[in-house]
Design an enzyme around this catalytic site. Sequence first.
Site, PDB file in Angstrom:
ATOM      1  N   ALA A   6      -2.587   5.450  -7.258  1.00 20.28           N
ATOM      2  CA  ALA A   6      -3.070   6.754  -6.796  1.00 20.28           C
ATOM      3  C   ALA A   6      -4.558   6.678  -6.486  1.00 20.28           C
ATOM      4  O   ALA A   6      -5.273   5.834  -7.054  1.00 20.28           O
ATOM      5  CB  ALA A   6      -2.842   7.827  -7.860  1.00 20.28           C
ATOM      6  N   GLU A  28      -4.023  17.468 -15.017  1.00 23.15           N
ATOM      7  CA  GLU A  28      -4.737  18.220 -13.971  1.00 23.15           C
ATOM      8  C   GLU A  28      -3.819  19.262 -13.319  1.00 23.15           C
ATOM      9  O   GLU A  28      -4.299  20.208 -12.696  1.00 23.15           O
ATOM     10  CB  GLU A  28      -5.284  17.274 -12.898  1.00 23.15           C
ATOM     11  CG  GLU A  28      -6.442  16.404 -13.354  1.00 23.15           C
ATOM     12  CD  GLU A  28      -7.724  17.179 -13.636  1.00 23.15           C
ATOM     13  OE1 GLU A  28      -8.115  18.012 -12.803  1.00 23.15           O
ATOM     14  OE2 GLU A  28      -8.332  16.946 -14.698  1.00 23.15           O
ATOM     15  N   TYR A  74      -6.691  16.618  -5.544  1.00 22.56           N
ATOM     16  CA  TYR A  74      -5.945  15.620  -6.324  1.00 22.56           C
ATOM     17  C   TYR A  74      -4.773  16.279  -7.053  1.00 22.56           C
ATOM     18  O   TYR A  74      -3.632  15.806  -6.989  1.00 22.56           O
ATOM     19  CB  TYR A  74      -6.900  14.967  -7.331  1.00 22.56           C
ATOM     20  CG  TYR A  74      -6.228  14.155  -8.414  1.00 22.56           C
ATOM     21  CD1 TYR A  74      -5.794  12.848  -8.196  1.00 22.56           C
ATOM     22  CD2 TYR A  74      -6.029  14.699  -9.697  1.00 22.56           C
ATOM     23  CE1 TYR A  74      -5.182  12.110  -9.202  1.00 22.56           C
ATOM     24  CE2 TYR A  74      -5.424  13.965 -10.707  1.00 22.56           C
ATOM     25  CZ  TYR A  74      -4.997  12.671 -10.453  1.00 22.56           C
ATOM     26  OH  TYR A  74      -4.385  11.946 -11.456  1.00 22.56           O
ATOM     27  N   ASP A  77       0.859  -1.189   0.000  1.00 19.61           N
ATOM     28  CA  ASP A  77       0.000   0.000   0.000  1.00 19.61           C
ATOM     29  C   ASP A  77       0.890   1.232   0.000  1.00 19.61           C
ATOM     30  O   ASP A  77       1.926   1.255   0.692  1.00 19.61           O
ATOM     31  CB  ASP A  77      -0.892  -0.026   1.260  1.00 19.61           C
ATOM     32  CG  ASP A  77      -2.067   0.918   1.124  1.00 19.61           C
ATOM     33  OD1 ASP A  77      -1.836   2.136   0.945  1.00 19.61           O
ATOM     34  OD2 ASP A  77      -3.214   0.454   1.189  1.00 19.61           O
ATOM     35  N   THR A 128       0.093  14.381 -14.326  1.00 19.69           N
ATOM     36  CA  THR A 128      -1.221  14.544 -14.956  1.00 19.69           C
ATOM     37  C   THR A 128      -1.464  15.940 -15.510  1.00 19.69           C
ATOM     38  O   THR A 128      -0.940  16.928 -14.978  1.00 19.69           O
ATOM     39  CB  THR A 128      -2.316  14.232 -13.907  1.00 19.69           C
ATOM     40  OG1 THR A 128      -3.585  14.714 -14.388  1.00 19.69           O
ATOM     41  CG2 THR A 128      -2.057  14.906 -12.568  1.00 19.69           C
TER      42      THR A 128
HETATM   43  P1  NAP Z   1      -6.919   3.743 -11.760  1.00 16.07           P
HETATM   44  O1  NAP Z   1      -7.556   2.848 -12.765  1.00 16.07           O
HETATM   45  O2  NAP Z   1      -7.755   4.450 -10.759  1.00 16.07           O
HETATM   46  O3  NAP Z   1      -5.820   2.866 -11.004  1.00 16.07           O
HETATM   47  C1  NAP Z   1      -5.210   3.311  -9.831  1.00 16.07           C
HETATM   48  C2  NAP Z   1      -4.475   2.157  -9.210  1.00 16.07           C
HETATM   49  O4  NAP Z   1      -3.882   2.603  -7.981  1.00 16.07           O
HETATM   50  C3  NAP Z   1      -5.366   0.965  -8.842  1.00 16.07           C
HETATM   51  O5  NAP Z   1      -4.669  -0.226  -9.107  1.00 16.07           O
HETATM   52  C4  NAP Z   1      -5.556   1.138  -7.343  1.00 16.07           C
HETATM   53  O6  NAP Z   1      -5.810  -0.050  -6.652  1.00 16.07           O
HETATM   54  C5  NAP Z   1      -4.187   1.670  -6.962  1.00 16.07           C
HETATM   55  N1  NAP Z   1      -4.187   2.319  -5.662  1.00 16.07           N
HETATM   56  C6  NAP Z   1      -4.985   3.306  -5.230  1.00 16.07           C
HETATM   57  N2  NAP Z   1      -4.661   3.656  -3.964  1.00 16.07           N
HETATM   58  C7  NAP Z   1      -3.635   2.856  -3.596  1.00 16.07           C
HETATM   59  C8  NAP Z   1      -2.878   2.717  -2.422  1.00 16.07           C
HETATM   60  N3  NAP Z   1      -3.092   3.477  -1.342  1.00 16.07           N
HETATM   61  N4  NAP Z   1      -1.899   1.773  -2.384  1.00 16.07           N
HETATM   62  C9  NAP Z   1      -1.668   0.968  -3.464  1.00 16.07           C
HETATM   63  N5  NAP Z   1      -2.367   1.051  -4.600  1.00 16.07           N
HETATM   64  C10 NAP Z   1      -3.338   1.985  -4.672  1.00 16.07           C
HETATM   65  O7  NAP Z   1      -6.044   4.864 -12.488  1.00 16.07           O
HETATM   66  P2  NAP Z   1      -5.458   4.881 -13.978  1.00 16.07           P
HETATM   67  O8  NAP Z   1      -6.429   5.591 -14.853  1.00 16.07           O
HETATM   68  O9  NAP Z   1      -4.936   3.559 -14.320  1.00 16.07           O
HETATM   69  O10 NAP Z   1      -4.253   5.917 -13.780  1.00 16.07           O
HETATM   70  C11 NAP Z   1      -2.954   5.462 -13.399  1.00 16.07           C
HETATM   71  C12 NAP Z   1      -2.185   6.631 -12.814  1.00 16.07           C
HETATM   72  O11 NAP Z   1      -2.083   7.674 -13.780  1.00 16.07           O
HETATM   73  C13 NAP Z   1      -2.798   7.265 -11.585  1.00 16.07           C
HETATM   74  O12 NAP Z   1      -1.743   7.699 -10.764  1.00 16.07           O
HETATM   75  C14 NAP Z   1      -3.549   8.471 -12.131  1.00 16.07           C
HETATM   76  O13 NAP Z   1      -3.671   9.461 -11.135  1.00 16.07           O
HETATM   77  C15 NAP Z   1      -2.627   8.888 -13.262  1.00 16.07           C
HETATM   78  N6  NAP Z   1      -3.239   9.540 -14.408  1.00 16.07           N
HETATM   79  C16 NAP Z   1      -4.293   8.994 -15.050  1.00 16.07           C
HETATM   80  C17 NAP Z   1      -4.819   9.606 -16.170  1.00 16.07           C
HETATM   81  C18 NAP Z   1      -5.985   9.016 -16.919  1.00 16.07           C
HETATM   82  O14 NAP Z   1      -6.591   9.748 -17.712  1.00 16.07           O
HETATM   83  N7  NAP Z   1      -6.293   7.742 -16.750  1.00 16.07           N
HETATM   84  C19 NAP Z   1      -4.236  10.789 -16.649  1.00 16.07           C
HETATM   85  C20 NAP Z   1      -3.136  11.318 -15.978  1.00 16.07           C
HETATM   86  C21 NAP Z   1      -2.629  10.677 -14.863  1.00 16.07           C
HETATM   87  P3  NAP Z   1      -7.336  -0.553  -6.352  1.00 16.07           P
HETATM   88  O15 NAP Z   1      -7.741  -1.294  -7.585  1.00 16.07           O
HETATM   89  O16 NAP Z   1      -7.153  -1.372  -5.149  1.00 16.07           O
HETATM   90  O17 NAP Z   1      -8.142   0.694  -6.125  1.00 16.07           O
HETATM   91  O1  G4F Z   2     -13.790  11.742 -16.329  1.00  7.94           O
HETATM   92  P1  G4F Z   2     -13.445  12.703 -15.253  1.00  7.94           P
HETATM   93  O2  G4F Z   2     -13.870  12.347 -13.878  1.00  7.94           O
HETATM   94  O3  G4F Z   2     -11.877  12.911 -15.360  1.00  7.94           O
HETATM   95  P2  G4F Z   2     -10.903  14.075 -14.835  1.00  7.94           P
HETATM   96  O4  G4F Z   2     -11.475  14.834 -13.718  1.00  7.94           O
HETATM   97  O5  G4F Z   2     -10.472  14.831 -16.038  1.00  7.94           O
HETATM   98  O6  G4F Z   2      -9.688  13.222 -14.251  1.00  7.94           O
HETATM   99  C1  G4F Z   2      -9.118  12.137 -14.992  1.00  7.94           C
HETATM  100  O7  G4F Z   2      -8.150  12.641 -15.887  1.00  7.94           O
HETATM  101  C2  G4F Z   2      -7.010  13.276 -15.253  1.00  7.94           C
HETATM  102  C3  G4F Z   2      -6.087  13.761 -16.376  1.00  7.94           C
HETATM  103  O8  G4F Z   2      -6.467  15.061 -16.741  1.00  7.94           O
HETATM  104  C4  G4F Z   2      -6.323  12.265 -14.355  1.00  7.94           C
HETATM  105  F1  G4F Z   2      -5.238  12.850 -13.783  1.00  7.94           F
HETATM  106  C5  G4F Z   2      -7.286  11.768 -13.306  1.00  7.94           C
HETATM  107  O9  G4F Z   2      -6.652  10.761 -12.527  1.00  7.94           O
HETATM  108  C6  G4F Z   2      -8.507  11.153 -13.985  1.00  7.94           C
HETATM  109  O10 G4F Z   2      -8.097   9.999 -14.674  1.00  7.94           O
HETATM  110  O11 G4F Z   2     -14.057  14.140 -15.584  1.00  7.94           O
HETATM  111  C7  G4F Z   2     -13.817  14.786 -16.812  1.00  7.94           C
HETATM  112  C8  G4F Z   2     -14.698  16.037 -16.896  1.00  7.94           C
HETATM  113  C9  G4F Z   2     -14.659  16.934 -15.659  1.00  7.94           C
HETATM  114  O12 G4F Z   2     -14.564  18.285 -16.042  1.00  7.94           O
HETATM  115  C10 G4F Z   2     -16.010  16.711 -14.982  1.00  7.94           C
HETATM  116  O13 G4F Z   2     -16.499  17.819 -14.286  1.00  7.94           O
HETATM  117  O14 G4F Z   2     -16.056  15.613 -17.030  1.00  7.94           O
HETATM  118  C11 G4F Z   2     -16.865  16.397 -16.196  1.00  7.94           C
HETATM  119  N1  G4F Z   2     -18.082  15.642 -15.868  1.00  7.94           N
HETATM  120  C12 G4F Z   2     -19.335  16.006 -16.248  1.00  7.94           C
HETATM  121  N2  G4F Z   2     -20.227  15.133 -15.762  1.00  7.94           N
HETATM  122  C13 G4F Z   2     -18.166  14.521 -15.141  1.00  7.94           C
HETATM  123  C14 G4F Z   2     -19.521  14.204 -15.066  1.00  7.94           C
HETATM  124  N3  G4F Z   2     -17.210  13.769 -14.549  1.00  7.94           N
HETATM  125  C15 G4F Z   2     -17.619  12.642 -13.895  1.00  7.94           C
HETATM  126  N4  G4F Z   2     -16.671  11.842 -13.345  1.00  7.94           N
HETATM  127  N5  G4F Z   2     -18.943  12.312 -13.780  1.00  7.94           N
HETATM  128  C16 G4F Z   2     -19.943  13.064 -14.352  1.00  7.94           C
HETATM  129  O15 G4F Z   2     -21.113  12.747 -14.247  1.00  7.94           O
END
Ligand code: NAP
Ligand code: G4F
Length: 349
Positions: free
Chosen positions: A82, A129, A151, A58, A127
């Site tokens: 994360a 973000e 975040y 963890d 990210t």
């Molecule tokens: P995700 O599907 O939410 O996966 C996150 C992973 O982290 C899961 O395996 C989760 O385990 C694990 N985790 C959470 N809390 C933990 C803890 N305390 N200790 C150990 N493991 C933990 O996210 P993802 O979309 O694959 O993204 C991967 C990474 O890229 C993240 O750091 C995210 O913030 C970053 N990121 C994502 C995006 C995107 O658009 N997807 C963009 C930019 C950056 P569980 O299954 O147990 O919850």
């Molecule tokens: O899909 P989202 O929740 O993704 P968000 O907030 O962009 O974050 C994801 O991308 C990031 C990279 O930029 C990662 F770092 C992060 O870990 C994650 O993977 O929301 C996207 C947008 C937001 O502006 C939100 O306000 O969609 C808008 N939205 C509108 N309706 C919604 C909804 N988001 C969610 N989750 N649920 C809704 O019903």
Amino acid sequence: MKTALITGVSGQDGSYLAELLLDKGYDVHGLVRRTSVDRKEHIEHLLDRECFHIHYGDMMDPLGLVDVIHSIEPDEIYNLAAQSHVAVSFSVPEYTAQTDALGTLRILEAVRILGLEKRCRIYQASTSELFGKVEEVPQSERTPFHPYSPYAVAKQYGYWIVREYREAYGMFACNGILFNHESERRGESFVTRKITLAAGRIACGLQEKLYLGNLDSRRDWGYAKDYVECMWLMLQQNEPDDFVIATGVQHTVREFTQLAFHCNGIELDWQGSGQDEKGIDRASGKVLVEVSPAFYRPTDVVDLLGDPTKAKTKLGWNPQHTTYERLVELMAVHDRKLAERERILLKQG
Ligand code: NAP
Ligand code: G4F
């Protein structure tokens, strides 16, 4: 054979990255949390592979991380674990900071304390973000940060502590500043997956309506399977560096919804504005999409568009490998199949 440790291996990116590294001949170790309900569905198909190993751990538990890294002595660490949900970070800000900010520090410190800083390369999941309340459009590696959620603030610490360890200890540590990337494995409460799941279920008569928050929010959405390749590429360079990974194409949440429903044979017309906006089925006149303020965020990031020039030039990466249209189709088709299966099961009682 190279050895890699992936934290967050059970998540969307972790599972695709594990597949990629196994295909490249790596010995792959994944860190997972123990949970009372097994959450390994994305890596289930890898568990029997000889070169794939699971370790419980963890990000909140520094000694456990030291122990795992000591036992593996990895050549590469991909720190993907994360609390990754932006909206949830407003509810659990301290937990998010512990995992996303201090968790990153714990990985770097473990590598340093174990004396692996000269041989172990580290990828940090930074990210888009970080750009938050954006100061320019599009955003590149030179755009100032303005994090706009707990975040993003936690991830900003992660970004800078990686740079600090790179400069202070000469560690090969890189930030991938990834814009949103999605897939059939995307968590169900992120907006794209929420939409494609709902569109499939509505088309199959299993759900009446979809409630969304900010429809005007704009994102640069790519395909997760393409993006994990960049993580690997970053660690194969001669020098550590930070890269924006994005497609350079932007769409609104409304446009994503329109296309996902279109993939299910439903054409939506939009009426009203703000909280009163509705998506109406052109054929039946039924309201299928409504806005609910429950999905608004205290501060929302609304204009993300990445400039991937550096990644294209230095990593030789093609950001348009899977287009936006193909991405939506992939997800919509996948989730339509899930809905059809659910309908058959319901019929069978
Ligand atoms: P995700 O599907 O939410 O996966 C996150 C992973 O982290 C899961 O395996 C989760 O385990 C694990 N985790 C959470 N809390 C933990 C803890 N305390 N200790 C150990 N493991 C933990 O996210 P993802 O979309 O694959 O993204 C991967 C990474 O890229 C993240 O750091 C995210 O913030 C970053 N990121 C994502 C995006 C995107 O658009 N997807 C963009 C930019 C950056 P569980 O299954 O147990 O919850
Ligand atoms: O899909 P989202 O929740 O993704 P968000 O907030 O962009 O974050 C994801 O991308 C990031 C990279 O930029 C990662 F770092 C992060 O870990 C994650 O993977 O929301 C996207 C947008 C937001 O502006 C939100 O306000 O969609 C808008 N939205 C509108 N309706 C919604 C909804 N988001 C969610 N989750 N649920 C809704 O019903």
